[in-house]
Design a protein around this motif. Structure first.
Motif, mmCIF file in Angstrom:
data_model
loop_
_atom_site.group_PDB
_atom_site.id
_atom_site.type_symbol
_atom_site.label_atom_id
_atom_site.label_comp_id
_atom_site.label_asym_id
_atom_site.label_seq_id
_atom_site.Cartn_x
_atom_site.Cartn_y
_atom_site.Cartn_z
ATOM 1 N N LEU A 1 0.853 -0.929 -0.024
ATOM 2 C CA LEU A 1 -0.049 -0.144 -0.022
ATOM 3 C C LEU A 1 0.950 1.329 -0.027
ATOM 4 O O LEU A 1 0.521 2.278 -0.746
ATOM 5 N N MET A 2 2.006 1.186 0.689
ATOM 6 C CA MET A 2 2.946 2.478 0.803
ATOM 7 C C MET A 2 3.539 2.459 -0.497
ATOM 8 O O MET A 2 3.689 3.732 -1.253
ATOM 9 N N VAL A 3 4.014 1.463 -1.137
ATOM 10 C CA VAL A 3 4.337 1.699 -2.647
ATOM 11 C C VAL A 3 3.361 2.191 -3.466
ATOM 12 O O VAL A 3 3.563 2.898 -4.441
ATOM 13 N N ALA A 4 2.253 1.668 -3.494
ATOM 14 C CA ALA A 4 1.124 2.053 -4.400
ATOM 15 C C ALA A 4 0.763 3.430 -4.169
ATOM 16 O O ALA A 4 0.612 4.278 -5.304
ATOM 17 N N VAL A 5 0.776 4.032 -3.040
ATOM 18 C CA VAL A 5 0.750 5.631 -2.924
ATOM 19 C C VAL A 5 1.801 6.306 -3.628
ATOM 20 O O VAL A 5 1.561 7.300 -4.134
ATOM 21 N N SER A 6 3.111 5.832 -3.510
ATOM 22 C CA SER A 6 4.160 6.567 -3.917
ATOM 23 C C SER A 6 3.989 6.553 -5.511
ATOM 24 O O SER A 6 4.535 7.492 -6.151
ATOM 25 N N ALA A 7 3.681 5.481 -6.046
ATOM 26 C CA ALA A 7 3.626 5.205 -7.240
ATOM 27 C C ALA A 7 2.462 5.728 -8.154
ATOM 28 O O ALA A 7 2.523 5.782 -9.451
ATOM 29 N N SER A 8 1.395 5.970 -7.196
ATOM 30 C CA SER A 8 -0.012 6.529 -7.860
ATOM 31 C C SER A 8 0.255 7.746 -8.674
ATOM 32 O O SER A 8 -0.514 7.776 -9.713
ATOM 33 N N ASP A 9 1.053 8.756 -8.361
ATOM 34 C CA ASP A 9 1.319 9.847 -9.276
ATOM 35 C C ASP A 9 2.463 9.658 -10.596
ATOM 36 O O ASP A 9 2.674 10.534 -11.274
ATOM 37 N N GLU A 10 2.756 8.251 -10.517
ATOM 38 C CA GLU A 10 3.985 8.098 -11.544
ATOM 39 C C GLU A 10 5.067 8.611 -11.334
ATOM 40 O O GLU A 10 5.969 8.509 -12.144
ATOM 41 N N ASP A 11 5.424 9.076 -10.136
ATOM 42 C CA ASP A 11 6.799 9.695 -9.752
ATOM 43 C C ASP A 11 6.917 9.372 -8.207
ATOM 44 O O ASP A 11 6.585 10.010 -7.357
ATOM 45 N N ILE A 12 8.024 8.201 -8.135
ATOM 46 C CA ILE A 12 8.223 7.835 -6.749
ATOM 47 C C ILE A 12 9.665 8.953 -6.311
ATOM 48 O O ILE A 12 10.389 8.962 -7.008
ATOM 49 N N ARG A 13 9.123 9.700 -5.492
ATOM 50 C CA ARG A 13 10.090 10.615 -4.731
ATOM 51 C C ARG A 13 10.951 9.953 -3.781
ATOM 52 O O ARG A 13 10.505 9.134 -3.017
ATOM 53 N N THR A 14 12.057 10.540 -3.728
ATOM 54 C CA THR A 14 13.261 10.101 -2.660
ATOM 55 C C THR A 14 12.405 10.308 -1.406
ATOM 56 O O THR A 14 12.616 9.253 -0.613
ATOM 57 N N ALA A 15 11.797 11.243 -0.961
ATOM 58 C CA ALA A 15 11.315 11.433 0.185
ATOM 59 C C ALA A 15 10.298 10.294 0.486
ATOM 60 O O ALA A 15 10.133 10.018 1.664
ATOM 61 N N GLU A 16 9.423 9.796 -0.370
ATOM 62 C CA GLU A 16 8.361 8.870 -0.217
ATOM 63 C C GLU A 16 9.333 7.454 0.018
ATOM 64 O O GLU A 16 8.875 6.585 0.896
ATOM 65 N N LEU A 17 10.230 7.237 -0.838
ATOM 66 C CA LEU A 17 11.087 6.130 -0.655
ATOM 67 C C LEU A 17 11.721 5.955 0.773
ATOM 68 O O LEU A 17 11.846 4.867 1.385
ATOM 69 N N VAL A 18 12.338 7.099 1.262
ATOM 70 C CA VAL A 18 12.908 7.299 2.647
ATOM 71 C C VAL A 18 11.899 6.831 3.768
ATOM 72 O O VAL A 18 12.036 6.164 4.896
ATOM 73 N N LYS A 19 10.578 7.398 3.553
ATOM 74 C CA LYS A 19 9.436 7.309 4.648
ATOM 75 C C LYS A 19 9.131 5.680 4.537
ATOM 76 O O LYS A 19 8.938 5.224 5.612
ATOM 77 N N ILE A 20 8.859 5.046 3.410
ATOM 78 C CA ILE A 20 8.626 3.662 3.359
ATOM 79 C C ILE A 20 9.862 3.112 4.112
ATOM 80 O O ILE A 20 9.582 2.170 5.217
ATOM 81 N N GLN A 21 11.096 3.303 3.956
ATOM 82 C CA GLN A 21 12.122 2.515 4.396
ATOM 83 C C GLN A 21 12.270 2.551 5.985
ATOM 84 O O GLN A 21 12.543 1.808 6.651
ATOM 85 N N SER A 22 12.269 3.964 6.411
ATOM 86 C CA SER A 22 11.965 4.219 8.016
ATOM 87 C C SER A 22 10.836 3.632 8.680
ATOM 88 O O SER A 22 10.859 3.131 9.608
ATOM 89 N N ALA A 23 9.575 3.462 7.947
ATOM 90 C CA ALA A 23 8.681 2.641 8.506
ATOM 91 C C ALA A 23 9.139 1.383 8.691
ATOM 92 O O ALA A 23 8.884 0.713 9.723
ATOM 93 N N VAL A 24 9.597 0.607 7.698
ATOM 94 C CA VAL A 24 9.966 -0.814 7.800
ATOM 95 C C VAL A 24 10.878 -0.963 8.685
ATOM 96 O O VAL A 24 11.289 -1.914 9.450
ATOM 97 N N ASN A 25 11.919 0.104 8.872
ATOM 98 C CA ASN A 25 12.996 -0.287 9.981
ATOM 99 C C ASN A 25 12.497 0.034 11.335
ATOM 100 O O ASN A 25 13.418 -0.467 12.413
ATOM 101 N N MET A 26 11.680 0.944 11.468
ATOM 102 C CA MET A 26 11.503 1.398 12.799
ATOM 103 C C MET A 26 10.080 1.035 13.557
ATOM 104 O O MET A 26 9.991 0.923 14.918
#
Length: 140
Positions: A18-43
């Motif tokens: 779901l996190m990836v889907a939201v990030s990809a929904s605008d066809e522009d996966i931004r670094t801030a979104e990837l960092v957010k996903i990574q930190s959620a998974v890590n923390m």
């Protein structure tokens, strides 16, 4: 689809999807979104026993689904099957955090969040509180 039946998604895979889907929904996966996903998974405690290597496989599954005409419906079908109801609000909160991560919400992100609210049957009042929290956490 048969490969998915043989290897059902873990609840954590569903959250990542779901996190990836939201990030990809605008066809522009931004670094801030990837960092957010990574930190959620890590923390976050919900990911404590999660195999981090599954993030790439789950992300690729979402990208593959998004290339198909009914990909979003297929994704929600998998999530309804494999995400326990107790994690529905967690899923929505994570989706909101990813959407808010880059400081702006696109129309496609807003539409997908609305779809997630509907698919996960998130109460309107709870959704508003979750959205408000995401907005507050990402205020500059």
């Amino acid at each position: 689809m048969n490969a998915q039946t043989a290897h059902p998604l873990t609840p954590q895979d569903c959250l990542v999807a779901l996190m990836v889907a939201v990030s990809a929904s605008d066809e522009d996966i931004r670094t801030a979104e990837l960092v957010k996903i990574q930190s959620a998974v890590n923390m976050l405690p919900v990911f404590a026993d999660y195999d981090i290597d599954r993030v790439n496989r789950t992300s690729q599954m979402v990208f593959d689904l998004f290339e198909q005409e009914d990909g979003l419906d297929a994704l929600f079908g998998l999530i309804r099957e494999d995400l326990p109801e107790r994690l529905f609000e967690t899923a929505y909160a994570l989706a909101c955090d990813v959407a808010a991560a880059d400081g702006s919400l696109t129309e496609s992100e807003l539409r997908l969040l609305e779809e997630i609210r509907y698919e996960l049957n998130i109460d309107r009042l709870h959704a508003a509180a979750i959205e408000r929290g995401a907005r507050a956490r990402h205020m500059v």
